[in-house]
Design a protein around this motif. Structure first.
Motif, mmCIF file in Angstrom:
data_model
loop_
_atom_site.group_PDB
_atom_site.id
_atom_site.type_symbol
_atom_site.label_atom_id
_atom_site.label_comp_id
_atom_site.label_asym_id
_atom_site.label_seq_id
_atom_site.Cartn_x
_atom_site.Cartn_y
_atom_site.Cartn_z
ATOM 1 N N TRP A 75 0.734 -1.107 -0.077
ATOM 2 C CA TRP A 75 -0.308 -0.264 -0.123
ATOM 3 C C TRP A 75 1.028 1.334 -0.380
ATOM 4 O O TRP A 75 0.377 1.768 -0.374
ATOM 5 C CB TRP A 75 -1.249 -0.017 0.900
ATOM 6 N N ARG A 129 1.971 2.084 -3.902
ATOM 7 C CA ARG A 129 0.688 2.421 -4.150
ATOM 8 C C ARG A 129 0.239 4.070 -3.404
ATOM 9 O O ARG A 129 -0.682 4.683 -4.539
ATOM 10 C CB ARG A 129 -0.089 1.895 -4.206
ATOM 11 N N MET A 137 1.286 6.366 -6.202
ATOM 12 C CA MET A 137 0.255 6.568 -7.379
ATOM 13 C C MET A 137 -0.471 7.761 -7.807
ATOM 14 O O MET A 137 -1.218 7.786 -6.468
ATOM 15 C CB MET A 137 -0.011 4.996 -7.853
ATOM 16 N N LEU A 147 -3.242 9.245 -7.273
ATOM 17 C CA LEU A 147 -4.824 9.233 -6.415
ATOM 18 C C LEU A 147 -4.762 10.755 -6.493
ATOM 19 O O LEU A 147 -4.527 11.177 -5.579
ATOM 20 C CB LEU A 147 -5.165 8.183 -5.892
ATOM 21 N N CYS A 202 -3.677 1.518 -9.461
ATOM 22 C CA CYS A 202 -2.124 0.931 -8.011
ATOM 23 C C CYS A 202 -2.140 -0.068 -8.463
ATOM 24 O O CYS A 202 -1.327 -0.855 -7.973
ATOM 25 C CB CYS A 202 -3.722 1.457 -7.082
#
Lengths: 462, 190
Positions: A197, A200, A203, A205, A267
């Motif tokens: 996580w 990610r 990333m 978002l 992700c």
């Protein structure tokens, strides 16, 4: 004269008409007419994207070779290919190349040749090892008298991937119990604090996405409720992150009702790459010469349920949009389409009982065996923030030949002896491992015999 | 006899032509043997340094990490011979201008035994004539090669210890400084 003119007119019209017809077919999606023979099971899904392999109309073996390597090169490197191309481009092996030109994949794996295609897409007689290893019995007396078409039998050797079959590996795993004391696979840490996580989190978002214009679209309370129970909600992944991904070069993101795998890849890049390389997603991989529709069970060559034929495959077809239940994706989603004996027998198997135990909490996480446990195994990745475990979504990576499963799957719970014997027994596989193998592969016995041979006395090294 | 301009001119032209013919010989570059020797000097130095400063030091002297044929599975160092072979494979992917292999009359892997006549003769020569290299021309697969064979010597206890103890080694009495095999280097020539 008039008759001649008519004949010429007909002839020219026919030529122009046929040329136009075939040209139209060539640029259209359905080029079935141009298939010169049934493709192999590995390629049939993309058989109409001709240019994936035939990258140029004037290409020869080199161009075909480049196309093979483009898709399969990384896998071969990862498998520690036992027969890399460089072995055969070496001048000292010129005589071997004359016997078997293993510099080119197509020497052993021709396409569109259904009449001579064997398992693994092999289009050579199965005793090809003879061409280079005909004196093997001198080094391995145990191999004396063995037929050369048995070299690549299950549990013995593989032309490319021998990671679970090499002698010292077998020696390390002699005398293992059929079932290990703690049968368990690596567990995927799905908490928002896990290394995966954290990785990610960098990333793209849009975490401020619960804006009014977006929440106004989220009017279905059932969907919102489903989402609230997910790890996505806990991690702050909300509607816009999936439904309004910003395309490259776009400043204003557009709402997408049914986001595709590209949105998930924001992700889950690793899982997406596996999906696109595997049987479920290869038709959606970028770089295909013609856009193909998603894979559907109706196109499959494996037996599928009749009521599933209309489904199309994307991330959500298994992971169920908004719910994203990985347990559902691990068993029920598979059984919703696949309809072969191996799949149907799963529910009566010891593996399924273990899975039920894990779901019920009577067995620890990782002690159950779902379809995904074996066909989408857990892999350890080394990230900057630490190691993490992900599911490999390319089922080809450990499917054929099935010895590929030994290290990634079987040895988590079973001894090597049982694993080799079981994977070599079609009836055991058909029963979904509900039976004990009736065949025995003697490779471990031979290794043990060699181990017992007295070691040479070692003189001083100075 | 008088040397007139008319007679001298063709002679001068001929002399200039011969001189120009000779010139490329001076600037034609290095010979295949020089190229092979230079390539081998790099290979041999890198290999010796990896063997002594990495494998022998960390495995045999400081006992920090082992070297293993199955280095990935065993979380160990690649063996010096493997390092050499990986380099050879990478070169094979990059160029066809030359190729090289580590071979032996006493190979652990039987695929690394000499196969061609030049390999057989060359490996025996460098084992019997310490300090000397072997050079020959050979034709393989219809192509001509300049082939050089260089002795591969046990430069550290790690070399002999591993080969002497290996179950697949046909020889178990190597000593430090022994010729254990040879590097066969090939350059395609016209």
């Amino acid at each position: 004269m008039q008759r001649k003119t008519i004949i010429w007119a007909c002839w020219i019209t026919a030529v122009i008409g046929l040329s136009g017809y075939f040209s139209w077919i060539l640029v259209s999606r359905d080029r079935t007419l141009f298939l010169i023979g049934r493709t192999t099971d590995g390629h049939h899904q993309i058989e109409l994207a001709c240019e994936v392999c035939h990258t140029s109309p004037f290409g020869g073996r080199e161009l075909l070779q480049n196309a093979c390597v483009k898709c399969h090169g990384d896998d071969l490197a990862r498998e520690n290919d036992s027969h890399p191309r460089t072995k055969f481009t070496d001048p000292r092996n010129a005589d071997r190349v004359a016997a078997l030109d293993a510099r080119y994949c197509v020497t052993c794996h021709q396409e569109h040749r259904p009449g001579i295609t064997l398992a693994m897409g092999l289009t050579l007689p199965g005793d090809y090892c003879f061409k280079c290893h005909q004196t093997i019995f001198k080094d391995r007396p145990s191999h004396k008298g063995l037929a050369f078409d048995t070299c690549a039998s299950a549990g013995c050797h593989n032309f490319h991937d021998n990671r679970a079959l090499y002698e010292d590996f077998l020696a390390k795993h002699l005398h293992e119990l059929p079932l290990k004391a703690v049968p368990q696979v690596a567990v995927i840490d799905r908490s928002p604090t896990s290394a995966a996580w954290v990785q990610r989190a960098s990333m793209a978002l849009d975490r401020t996405s619960l804006r009014p214009e977006i929440t106004a679209r989220a009017t279905n309370p059932a969907i919102v409720k489903e989402w609230e129970a997910t790890l996505h909600a806990k991690a702050g992944v909300s509607c816009a992150d999936c439904h309004m991904p910003k395309a490259k070069g776009q400043t204003v993101a557009q709402w997408i009702d049914k986001p595709g795998h590209e949105a998930c890849a924001t992700c889950h890049a690793n899982e997406n790459a596996g999906f696109l390389a595997g049987r479920h997603g290869m038709r959606l991989a970028s770089g295909l010469s013609v856009p193909l529709t998603p894979m559907s069970p109706a196109m499959a060559r494996l037996p599928m349920r009749a009521d599933a034929h209309d489904k199309t495959l994307g991330c959500n077809s298994c992971h169920a949009a908004h719910r994203f239940d990985v347990r559902h994706a691990a068993v029920e989603a598979c059984m919703g389409c696949h309809n072969d004996a191996h799949t149907r027998n799963y529910l009566q198997s010891a593996h399924a009982a273990a899975w039920d135990g894990e779901i019920a909490g009577t067995r620890p996480p990782g002690a159950g065996v779902s379809c995904a446990t074996c066909h989408m195994p857990r892999e350890i990745h080394h990230g900057e923030k630490g190691d993490f475990v992900l599911a490999q979504h390319n089922q080809n990576m450990n499917l054929r030949p099935n010895e590929k499963m030994i290290r990634s799957v079987c040895l988590n719970c079973h001894g090597l002896g049982l694993a080799i014997d079981a994977l070599a027994d079609p009836e055991v596989i058909r029963s979904n491992f509900s039976k004990l193998p009736t065949h025995h592969i003697p490779s471990l016995d031979w290794v043990e015999r060699r181990q017992r041979t007295p070691k040479p006395s070692v003189p001083s090294t100075q | 006899m008088r040397l007139t301009y008319a007679k001298a001119t063709p002679l001068l032209v001929l002399a200039a032509f011969l001189a120009s013919c000779d010139k490329p010989k001076e600037t034609a570059g290095i010979t295949p043997q020089q190229m092979a020797d230079a390539l081998h000097a790099v290979m041999d130095s890198d290999r010796t340094i990896y063997t002594r400063l990495v494998v022998n030091r960390l495995q045999n002297e400081e006992k920090i990490i082992k070297a293993s044929e199955h280095w990935k599975d065993d979380k160990a160092l690649p063996l010096p011979a493997q390092m050499f072979r990986y380099g050879s494979e990478m070169v094979g992917k990059k160029t066809e201008a030359f190729s090289y292999q580590l071979l032996s009359m006493w190979p652990v892997n039987k695929q690394n035994a000499p196969r061609t006549d030049v390999e057989k003769t060359g490996l025996k020569f460098v084992a019997d004539n310490k300090g000397k290299n072997y050079y020959a021309d050979e034709t393989l697969g219809g192509k001509k090669y300049f082939t050089a064979v260089y002795a591969d010597t046990a430069v550290a206890p790690a070399c002999v210890g591993c080969h002497n103890a290996h179950k697949d080694s046909p020889r178990h009495d190597f000593k430090l400084g022994d010729v254990m095999g040879g590097v066969v280097l090939r350059i395609p020539v016209q």
